[in-house]
Scaffold this motif. Structure first.
Motif, PDB file in Angstrom:
ATOM      1  N   ALA A 153       0.829  -1.205   0.000  1.00 49.50           N
ATOM      2  CA  ALA A 153       0.000   0.000   0.000  1.00 49.50           C
ATOM      3  C   ALA A 153       0.864   1.256   0.000  1.00 49.50           C
ATOM      4  CB  ALA A 153      -0.935  -0.011   1.205  1.00 49.50           C
ATOM      5  N   ILE A 154       1.969   1.223   0.731  1.00 48.59           N
ATOM      6  CA  ILE A 154       2.884   2.372   0.737  1.00 48.59           C
ATOM      7  C   ILE A 154       3.435   2.598  -0.661  1.00 48.59           C
ATOM      8  CG2 ILE A 154       5.099   3.249   1.561  1.00 48.59           C
ATOM      9  CD1 ILE A 154       4.488   1.880   4.224  1.00 48.59           C
ATOM     10  N   ALA A 155       3.843   1.537  -1.319  1.00 50.95           N
ATOM     11  CA  ALA A 155       4.369   1.657  -2.683  1.00 50.95           C
ATOM     12  C   ALA A 155       3.335   2.305  -3.590  1.00 50.95           C
ATOM     13  CB  ALA A 155       4.788   0.285  -3.210  1.00 50.95           C
ATOM     14  N   SER A 156       2.090   1.929  -3.434  1.00 53.66           N
ATOM     15  CA  SER A 156       1.017   2.509  -4.234  1.00 53.66           C
ATOM     16  C   SER A 156       0.852   4.005  -3.934  1.00 53.66           C
ATOM     17  CB  SER A 156      -0.286   1.761  -3.966  1.00 53.66           C
ATOM     18  OG  SER A 156      -1.344   2.332  -4.687  1.00 53.66           O
ATOM     19  N   ILE A 157       0.832   4.367  -2.668  1.00 51.17           N
ATOM     20  CA  ILE A 157       0.684   5.764  -2.263  1.00 51.17           C
ATOM     21  C   ILE A 157       1.830   6.614  -2.793  1.00 51.17           C
ATOM     22  CG2 ILE A 157       0.766   7.328  -0.269  1.00 51.17           C
ATOM     23  CD1 ILE A 157      -0.800   5.110   1.267  1.00 51.17           C
ATOM     24  N   LEU A 158       3.049   6.076  -2.733  1.00 52.90           N
ATOM     25  CA  LEU A 158       4.232   6.831  -3.147  1.00 52.90           C
ATOM     26  C   LEU A 158       4.516   6.730  -4.644  1.00 52.90           C
ATOM     27  CD1 LEU A 158       6.684   6.017  -0.207  1.00 52.90           C
ATOM     28  CD2 LEU A 158       5.170   7.997  -0.473  1.00 52.90           C
TER      29      LEU A 158
ATOM     30  N   GLU B 226       0.061   8.670   8.688  1.00 51.93           N
ATOM     31  CA  GLU B 226       1.445   9.160   8.760  1.00 51.93           C
ATOM     32  C   GLU B 226       2.122   9.097   7.392  1.00 51.93           C
ATOM     33  OE1 GLU B 226       3.629   7.043  11.752  1.00 51.93           O
ATOM     34  OE2 GLU B 226       2.559   8.029  13.392  1.00 51.93           O
ATOM     35  N   ILE B 227       1.914   8.018   6.678  1.00 53.80           N
ATOM     36  CA  ILE B 227       2.529   7.866   5.347  1.00 53.80           C
ATOM     37  C   ILE B 227       1.936   8.886   4.374  1.00 53.80           C
ATOM     38  CG2 ILE B 227       2.753   6.335   3.357  1.00 53.80           C
ATOM     39  CD1 ILE B 227       4.647   5.634   5.683  1.00 53.80           C
ATOM     40  N   GLU B 228       0.611   9.056   4.408  1.00 53.58           N
ATOM     41  CA  GLU B 228      -0.019  10.026   3.513  1.00 53.58           C
ATOM     42  C   GLU B 228       0.461  11.440   3.801  1.00 53.58           C
ATOM     43  OE1 GLU B 228      -4.151   9.093   4.061  1.00 53.58           O
ATOM     44  OE2 GLU B 228      -4.107   7.562   2.474  1.00 53.58           O
TER      45      GLU B 228
ATOM     46  N   LEU C 228       5.541   3.987  -6.229  1.00 51.74           N
ATOM     47  CA  LEU C 228       6.691   3.108  -6.447  1.00 51.74           C
ATOM     48  C   LEU C 228       6.234   1.849  -7.168  1.00 51.74           C
ATOM     49  CD1 LEU C 228       8.190   3.355  -2.853  1.00 51.74           C
ATOM     50  CD2 LEU C 228       8.811   4.717  -4.862  1.00 51.74           C
ATOM     51  N   SER C 229       7.105   1.292  -7.998  1.00 56.32           N
ATOM     52  CA  SER C 229       6.713   0.108  -8.758  1.00 56.32           C
ATOM     53  C   SER C 229       6.850  -1.193  -7.969  1.00 56.32           C
ATOM     54  CB  SER C 229       7.521   0.016 -10.052  1.00 56.32           C
ATOM     55  OG  SER C 229       8.896   0.009  -9.779  1.00 56.32           O
ATOM     56  N   HIS C 230       7.660  -1.189  -6.906  1.00 55.59           N
ATOM     57  CA  HIS C 230       7.876  -2.411  -6.120  1.00 55.59           C
ATOM     58  C   HIS C 230       7.793  -2.109  -4.634  1.00 55.59           C
ATOM     59  CE1 HIS C 230       9.152  -4.557  -9.686  1.00 55.59           C
ATOM     60  NE2 HIS C 230       9.949  -3.544  -9.977  1.00 55.59           N
ATOM     61  N   SER C 231       7.172  -2.996  -3.889  1.00 61.32           N
ATOM     62  CA  SER C 231       7.038  -2.791  -2.450  1.00 61.32           C
ATOM     63  C   SER C 231       8.377  -2.899  -1.726  1.00 61.32           C
ATOM     64  CB  SER C 231       6.046  -3.785  -1.858  1.00 61.32           C
ATOM     65  OG  SER C 231       6.494  -5.116  -2.036  1.00 61.32           O
ATOM     66  N   ASN C 232       9.340  -3.632  -2.314  1.00 56.47           N
ATOM     67  CA  ASN C 232      10.633  -3.744  -1.639  1.00 56.47           C
ATOM     68  C   ASN C 232      11.419  -2.431  -1.682  1.00 56.47           C
ATOM     69  OD1 ASN C 232      11.276  -3.896  -4.332  1.00 56.47           O
ATOM     70  ND2 ASN C 232      12.531  -5.730  -4.165  1.00 56.47           N
TER      71      ASN C 232
END
Length: 62
Positions: free
Chosen positions: A12-17, A54-56, A19-23
């Motif tokens: 989900a963080i990768a999606s918000i930011l 917090e991430i958002e 990013l193409s990969h969660s790693n």
């Protein structure tokens, strides 16, 4: 107490930011010391969860 609806994983963080990969989230943790840290960390190679709010908020100000 943490509400389960308030926490997100690296996918989900990768999606918000955008990013193409969660790693890549772990790379961001090292690169950006002000990035929020997980509120739940089950240990190496196991589940880590962050607070969505917090991430958002961090994403908007980075």
């Amino acid at each position: 107490m943490i509400d389960a609806d308030d926490v997100i994983d690296a996918n989900a963080i990768a999606s918000i930011l955008g990013l193409s990969h969660s790693n890549t989230v772990s790379l961001y943790q090292r690169r950006y010391p002000d990035m929020p840290r997980p509120v739940i960390d089950m240990g190496q190679g196991r589940c880590k969860l962050w607070l969505r709010a917090e991430i958002e908020a961090w994403s908007k100000h980075r």
